[in-house]
Design a protein around this motif. Structure first.
Motif, PDB file in Angstrom:
ATOM      1  N   UNK A 102       0.443  -1.038   0.001  1.00  0.00           N
ATOM      2  CA  UNK A 102      -0.033   0.139   0.176  1.00  0.00           C
ATOM      3  C   UNK A 102       1.007   1.312  -0.552  1.00  0.00           C
ATOM      4  N   UNK A 103       1.973   1.420   1.051  1.00  0.00           N
ATOM      5  CA  UNK A 103       2.967   2.841   0.706  1.00  0.00           C
ATOM      6  C   UNK A 103       2.962   2.706  -0.460  1.00  0.00           C
ATOM      7  N   UNK A 104       3.680   2.191  -1.523  1.00  0.00           N
ATOM      8  CA  UNK A 104       3.515   2.621  -3.057  1.00  0.00           C
ATOM      9  C   UNK A 104       2.403   3.472  -3.813  1.00  0.00           C
ATOM     10  N   UNK A 105       1.397   2.601  -3.417  1.00  0.00           N
ATOM     11  CA  UNK A 105       0.116   3.815  -3.341  1.00  0.00           C
ATOM     12  C   UNK A 105      -0.214   4.955  -3.442  1.00  0.00           C
ATOM     13  N   UNK A 140      -0.650   8.060  -5.135  1.00  0.00           N
ATOM     14  CA  UNK A 140      -1.801   9.268  -4.713  1.00  0.00           C
ATOM     15  C   UNK A 140      -1.057  10.593  -4.614  1.00  0.00           C
ATOM     16  N   UNK A 141       0.190  10.816  -3.739  1.00  0.00           N
ATOM     17  CA  UNK A 141       0.132  11.384  -2.959  1.00  0.00           C
ATOM     18  C   UNK A 141       1.436  12.362  -3.879  1.00  0.00           C
ATOM     19  N   UNK A 142       2.420  11.978  -4.632  1.00  0.00           N
ATOM     20  CA  UNK A 142       3.653  12.737  -5.350  1.00  0.00           C
ATOM     21  C   UNK A 142       3.416  12.478  -6.742  1.00  0.00           C
ATOM     22  N   UNK A 143       3.729  11.094  -7.317  1.00  0.00           N
ATOM     23  CA  UNK A 143       3.961  10.326  -8.723  1.00  0.00           C
ATOM     24  C   UNK A 143       3.117  11.926  -9.773  1.00  0.00           C
ATOM     25  N   UNK A 144       1.293  11.254  -9.259  1.00  0.00           N
ATOM     26  CA  UNK A 144      -0.227  12.220 -10.026  1.00  0.00           C
ATOM     27  C   UNK A 144      -0.543  12.583  -9.857  1.00  0.00           C
ATOM     28  N   UNK A 160       9.811  -3.842  -4.835  1.00  0.00           N
ATOM     29  CA  UNK A 160      10.841  -3.618  -3.357  1.00  0.00           C
ATOM     30  C   UNK A 160      12.240  -3.904  -4.138  1.00  0.00           C
ATOM     31  N   UNK A 161      11.851  -5.405  -4.154  1.00  0.00           N
ATOM     32  CA  UNK A 161      13.109  -6.221  -4.680  1.00  0.00           C
ATOM     33  C   UNK A 161      13.935  -6.208  -5.974  1.00  0.00           C
ATOM     34  N   UNK A 162      13.535  -4.764  -6.559  1.00  0.00           N
ATOM     35  CA  UNK A 162      14.584  -4.755  -8.025  1.00  0.00           C
ATOM     36  C   UNK A 162      14.465  -2.988  -7.902  1.00  0.00           C
ATOM     37  N   UNK A 163      15.491  -3.452  -9.083  1.00  0.00           N
ATOM     38  CA  UNK A 163      16.322  -1.787  -9.666  1.00  0.00           C
ATOM     39  C   UNK A 163      16.968  -2.163 -10.515  1.00  0.00           C
ATOM     40  N   UNK A 167      14.802  11.821  -7.917  1.00  0.00           N
ATOM     41  CA  UNK A 167      14.855  11.870  -6.834  1.00  0.00           C
ATOM     42  C   UNK A 167      13.726  11.991  -5.559  1.00  0.00           C
ATOM     43  N   UNK A 168      12.438  11.531  -5.715  1.00  0.00           N
ATOM     44  CA  UNK A 168      12.006  11.064  -3.979  1.00  0.00           C
ATOM     45  C   UNK A 168      11.659  10.110  -4.864  1.00  0.00           C
ATOM     46  N   UNK A 169      10.602   8.695  -4.048  1.00  0.00           N
ATOM     47  CA  UNK A 169      10.101   8.064  -3.645  1.00  0.00           C
ATOM     48  C   UNK A 169      11.169   6.352  -4.005  1.00  0.00           C
ATOM     49  N   UNK A 170      10.839   5.504  -2.964  1.00  0.00           N
ATOM     50  CA  UNK A 170      11.426   4.026  -3.262  1.00  0.00           C
ATOM     51  C   UNK A 170      10.963   3.270  -4.497  1.00  0.00           C
ATOM     52  N   UNK A 171      11.561   3.135  -5.293  1.00  0.00           N
ATOM     53  CA  UNK A 171      11.296   2.080  -6.420  1.00  0.00           C
ATOM     54  C   UNK A 171      10.802   3.504  -7.376  1.00  0.00           C
ATOM     55  N   UNK A 172      11.032   4.355  -7.579  1.00  0.00           N
ATOM     56  CA  UNK A 172      10.977   5.339  -8.393  1.00  0.00           C
ATOM     57  C   UNK A 172      11.476   5.562  -9.636  1.00  0.00           C
TER      58      UNK A 172
END
Length: 288
Positions: A81-84, A88-92, A247-250, A262-267
């Motif tokens: 859920x943290x990814x969503x 919702x709060x940064x990417x979109x 989460x396990x990918x990069x 610059x913000x958000x893990x996995x972005x």
């Protein structure tokens, strides 16, 4: 080499050829359980017998069913859920500013499985009607599995599936109970469409997608195949778009087509230096 090892190699080669995924030692333990239903239908007891059947001419349908059974279609609504929340709060909001002139967003859920990720995204938009009024939202879900795509297109989920990841309020707001199954409402289904597609094939809409979500897919590939997949994803994403991995990918040490955001893990954001790599022929054939 033991017969069982040879049989697993035949099945592993089939999986790799059709999907690019590797049947690693860590995944072998689930082969028998994943194929148990197919064993019963075919009247066989083990992978050795199945491998013998696959070696016979004209067993393409059986091969497809084996691959479908081996694919990991584990998913649920608002998985991680943290990814969503980041979406919702940064990417979109970032994309809303970038696309304010056209009021159109295109999103690709690559490896969408049975559709819960795409519908979760649709719910985010539906829960913010003021922000997205008069916008055209297009969410494309793709997966190599025909069976998974059929479920996604139906928009129907079991009681167990509907209870994973969403609140009771969301369940009642966006789904209808239909004889023991829950049917997704038209107002979220209208934002989504689904098609079978292998991530190693050419992107479904080159250079068009503002956001690409490809979570928990690339971890099943070897380094060469993973690099090819990144090329394909880069070929589908807009120059100022976003890529979200699991989460396990990069991308670090895996490709030069993306860089950490610059913000958000996995972005990640694309590095558009050479689009020729995205147009190389596919490495694998899709499941047919």
């Amino acid at each position: 080499m033991a017969v069982d090892d040879a049989s697993h190699r035949i099945i592993g080669d089939l999986l790799a050829q059709r999907t690019g995924q590797q049947l690693t030692e860590g995944r072998r333990w689930r082969v028998s359980s994943a194929l148990a239903g197919l064993f019963r239908e075919c009247g066989i007891e083990n992978v050795d017998q199945l491998a013998c059947m696959l070696e016979r001419p004209g067993e393409q349908q059986l091969a497809t069913r084996v691959v479908e059974a081996l694919l990991n279609n584990e998913t649920y609504f608002f998985r991680d859920n943290a990814y969503f929340s980041v979406l919702a709060n940064q990417v979109l909001p970032d994309l809303a500013q970038k696309r304010a002139a056209t009021k159109r967003l295109s999103i690709w859920s690559a490896g969408c499985s049975t559709g819960q990720e795409a519908l979760s995204l649709a719910m985010i938009f539906a829960e913010q009607p003021g922000r997205w009024k008069d916008w055209t939202i297009e969410i494309l879900g793709t997966d190599v599995s025909n069976k998974a795509i059929a479920t996604a297109r139906s928009g129907q989920y079991t009681q167990f599936e509907i209870q994973r990841g969403i609140s009771v309020a969301q369940m009642l707001n966006f789904f209808t109970d239909c004889d023991g199954h829950w049917q997704a409402a038209d107002r979220i289904r209208s934002m989504t469409r689904f098609q079978q597609h292998n991530i190693l094939d050419y992107p479904p809409s080159p250079g068009r997608f503002d956001l690409v979500m490809c979570r928990n897919v690339l971890l099943y590939f070897d380094p060469e195949t993973r690099a090819a997949a990144f090329d394909r994803l880069a070929g589908g994403i807009a120059r100022d778009g976003w890529l979200m991995l699991g989460a396990g990918e990069t991308v670090v040490g895996q490709t030069e087509r993306f860089k950490p955001a610059a913000f958000g893990s996995s972005l990640y954001s694309p590095v558009h230096e050479d689009l020729a790599a995205a147009n190389r022929p596919p490495l694998r054939a899709a499941v047919s």
